[in-house]
Each structure stands twice: as structure tokens, then as C-alpha cells.
Write an enzyme that holds these catalytic residues in place. Structure first.
Site, short mmCIF file in Angstrom:
data_model
loop_
_atom_site.label_atom_id
_atom_site.label_comp_id
_atom_site.label_asym_id
_atom_site.label_seq_id
_atom_site.Cartn_x
_atom_site.Cartn_y
_atom_site.Cartn_z
N TYR A 85 60.85 67.00 110.54
CA TYR A 85 60.43 67.57 109.27
C TYR A 85 61.66 67.62 108.36
O TYR A 85 62.39 68.61 108.31
CB TYR A 85 59.89 68.99 109.44
CG TYR A 85 58.57 69.11 110.18
CD1 TYR A 85 57.77 68.01 110.47
CD2 TYR A 85 58.12 70.37 110.57
CE1 TYR A 85 56.57 68.15 111.14
CE2 TYR A 85 56.91 70.51 111.24
CZ TYR A 85 56.14 69.41 111.53
OH TYR A 85 54.96 69.58 112.18
N PHE A 234 47.20 70.91 110.36
CA PHE A 234 46.41 70.67 109.15
C PHE A 234 45.20 71.60 109.11
O PHE A 234 44.06 71.15 108.96
CB PHE A 234 45.98 69.21 109.05
CG PHE A 234 47.10 68.24 108.80
CD1 PHE A 234 48.27 68.64 108.18
CD2 PHE A 234 46.99 66.92 109.19
CE1 PHE A 234 49.31 67.75 107.95
CE2 PHE A 234 48.02 66.02 108.97
CZ PHE A 234 49.18 66.43 108.35
N PRO A 235 45.41 72.92 109.25
CA PRO A 235 44.27 73.85 109.24
C PRO A 235 43.53 73.88 107.92
O PRO A 235 42.39 74.32 107.86
CB PRO A 235 44.92 75.20 109.55
CG PRO A 235 46.34 75.05 109.08
CD PRO A 235 46.70 73.62 109.38
N LEU A 236 44.20 73.40 106.84
CA LEU A 236 43.56 73.34 105.53
C LEU A 236 43.18 71.91 105.15
O LEU A 236 42.94 71.63 103.98
CB LEU A 236 44.48 73.95 104.46
CG LEU A 236 44.94 75.38 104.74
CD1 LEU A 236 45.83 75.89 103.62
CD2 LEU A 236 43.75 76.30 104.92
N GLY A 237 43.15 71.04 106.14
CA GLY A 237 42.70 69.67 105.89
C GLY A 237 43.80 68.65 105.76
O GLY A 237 43.56 67.47 105.92
N GLY A 238 45.01 69.07 105.43
CA GLY A 238 46.14 68.15 105.39
C GLY A 238 46.40 67.50 104.05
O GLY A 238 47.53 67.15 103.73
#
Length: 310
Positions: A85, A234-238
Site C-alpha cells: 500500500y 472492499f466493504p463499501l464495494g471498492g
């Protein structure tokens, strides 16, 4: 893995998550990771700290450091990172060390190895055992620790087996450099392959209200039953919070945001789930942590499940 329930709340009251701007991460309840590391189920993902995407634009490192410090103030005690990252000369590991080192007792930092990136940001071939070992030592140096709390072997899409890389991690665990092991981006067969080598404490797979398969749900159920933490990436979709009418309706009932509803759905789905929404924005950080206090009722969950099936 031992789990405690979230802080009690009357779901019928439809309490507004946005009204809890300084909500504490502990409202999500806690989980005993690997049998000896208690963590709040509301954590933080560090991927977005150096840049908004792999190719930029860059984030303000001063603000990213402030976000990390504020996350810990809000009760976050589980931070998910990786040495790959980075954007240009700014890395998530470096920001974590600048913001939080020396680390307070009880702060759990999880990292990942497997993928590799060149200094220009381009991706390398999947890591072999030697590269896995080198990546672990790099994480140790960059984070400034003698032992890593949790290290995932992240399977690349071109890899079928996780055996060689996971065996290298198991050796490092025996050497005392790693406390617990995890796997990422795996199916049930690859999880079993890893477990035949060493205990698996956590699985980190892509999973959200709008992006999960029957196989993914079955793997979550298996992890829940067997005491393995499940950490959706990606809990919010990514690629940004999806613009879905069903999400908006649930959010409006609670005076919350669609992103908060997506995080709260994960926390309600299984007591084994650890949420790690990430951001470099102080405002979004406050909103994400506030989702720990959002309780979805049966009507909400039924509507979101219908949305997922659709």
C-alpha cells in the site's frame, strides 16, 4: 475466537448513526482474535491512506496521520495494512508508524504479503517463499516491530495453490516473527489447504452487501461456525458506494448514510465479521465508526437481502 455482543440498542427505535458523530468503535462489540488478541469489530483499513487509488491522486500525508490518530481515539484497535500500500514515496506502513509508534498496548496491526509492487507502482509476479519471507521482514522494518500480530497470505488470481507461501509464513511463525496467520482471496479448498499446514486465524475476502456469492456466504458461515474471523475487504464495494434505491431507503429510515448501512449490514450478518472500512478523510472516518452504533431491524435486513439477491 470468542465474541461479545455489540452494545445493547433498541432496533425499533431506529437510532440515527449520524447523531453519534463521536461514536466509539466498541459499540460494534468485540472479538478475541486467535484466542489472545481482543479487538473491536469496527476496525480500519489503511489502503486509502497514501492515495485514493493505486495510481493516485496522492492523499495529504499530514491528514492521513491525523486520521490514524483520530481512529485510535475513537476506539479502533485493529488496523489492516500491507507493505504494497504505497504511492510514490508515501506508504501506509510509514504513515502508521509516524502516527502511532510506539504503539499502545492492545493495538493490533494486521498486514498482508503475496502481491509485490515495483517502485514505479507496477505489479510483480506472485510471490514465492523467498519473496514471502522478504515481505514479512519488510513489514517488520517499516512498522517498527519485532513481531507482527497477524499476517495474511494474499492469493493472487493466477495462483491455484497457497501451500508454498503459507508454509513460508508458518515457518516465520515458528521463528517467533508472526503471532497469527491468515489467508486472503481464497475459496474453501484453499482455506483447507492452508489449515493442513498451520492454524488459520482469519480469512480476508471480498464481501459486501452487493458483492457476494453463494460460495462466499457459505465460506463465511463455515468461518463463523469454526471460530475463524472473517474480514471483508472492499466493504463499501471498492469503487465508491453504490447508488441503490434500497440502500437509500434503509439509510433514510435511520438518518444514516448508505455507507453506514453497508458497514452495519456486515456487522449484523455474522459475529465473526471484523469491519475494516478505510478512508483518508476525517469526516468519513467519523461516519464509518458511527456505523458501529447503527442497529438494523428485520425490515432493513430483509430489504438489503432482497437487494443482494437482485
Amino acid at each position: 475466537m470468542t465474541i461479545t455482543s455489540p452494545a445493547s440498542a433498541d432496533a425499533s427505535a431506529h437510532a440515527s448513526a449520524s447523531a453519534h458523530a463521536a461514536a466509539h468503535a466498541s459499540a460494534a462489540g468485540s472479538l478475541l482474535l486467535g484466542g489472545d488478541l481482543p479487538v473491536s469489530r469496527m476496525g480500519f483499513g489503511a489502503m486509502k491512506l497514501p492515495a485514493r487509488d493505486w495510481d493516485g491522486p496522492a492523499c495529504d500525508p499530514v491528514q492521513s496521520v491525523a486520521v490514524l490518530r483520530r481512529a485510535v481515539e475513537l476506539g479502533v484497535d485493529h488496523i489492516d495494512t500491507a507493505w504494497f500500500y504505497f504511492h510514490q514515496d508515501v506508504s501506509a506502513n510509514g504513515l502508521i508508524r509516524e502516527a502511532l509508534h510506539p504503539y499502545r498496548d492492545g493495538l493490533v496491526i494486521a498486514t498482508k504479503v503475496g502481491p509485490g509492487r515495483n517502485p514505479d507502482g507496477s505489479w510483480q509476479e506472485p510471490a514465492g517463499p523467498a519473496e514471502v519471507r522478504a515481505a514479512v521482514h519488510r513489514n517488520l522494518r517499516e512498522l517498527g516491530v519485532d513481531r507482527l500480530d497477524l499476517v495474511y497470505l494474499r492469493r493472487m488470481p493466477t495462483q491455484g495453490s497457497v501451500a508454498e507461501g503459507f508454509a513460508a509464513l508458518a515457518e516465520l511463525r515458528e521463528e517467533g516473527l508472526i503471532r497469527h496467520l491468515g489467508v486472503s482471496n481464497v475459496d474453501a479448498a484453499q482455506l483447507a489447504e492452508a489449515e493442513a499446514i498451520a492454524p488459520v486465524t482469519a480469512v480476508q475476502n471480498r464481501f459486501s452487501v452487493l458483492e457476494h456469492s453463494a460460495d462466499g456466504a457459505a465460506l463465511l458461515a463455515d468461518c463463523t461456525a469454526r471460530g475463524i474471523a472473517f474480514v471483508p475487504f472492499f466493504p463499501l464495494g471498492g469503487s465508491g458506494v453504490p447508488d441503490e434505491a434500497g440502500l437509500r431507503r434503509v439509510a433514510e429510515r435511520h438518518g444514516a448514510t448508505p455507507a453506514q448501512v453497508m458497514v452495519a449490514w456486515l456487522l449484523a450478518l455474522s459475529p465473526a465479521i471484523l469491519a475494516i472500512p478505510g478512508t483518508s478523510s476525517p469526516v468519513h472516518l467519523e461516519e464509518n465508526v458511527a456505523a458501529a452504533a447503527l442497529r438494523l431491524g428485520p425490515e432493513d435486513l430483509a430489504e438489503l437481502e432482497a437487494l443482494a439477491r437482485a
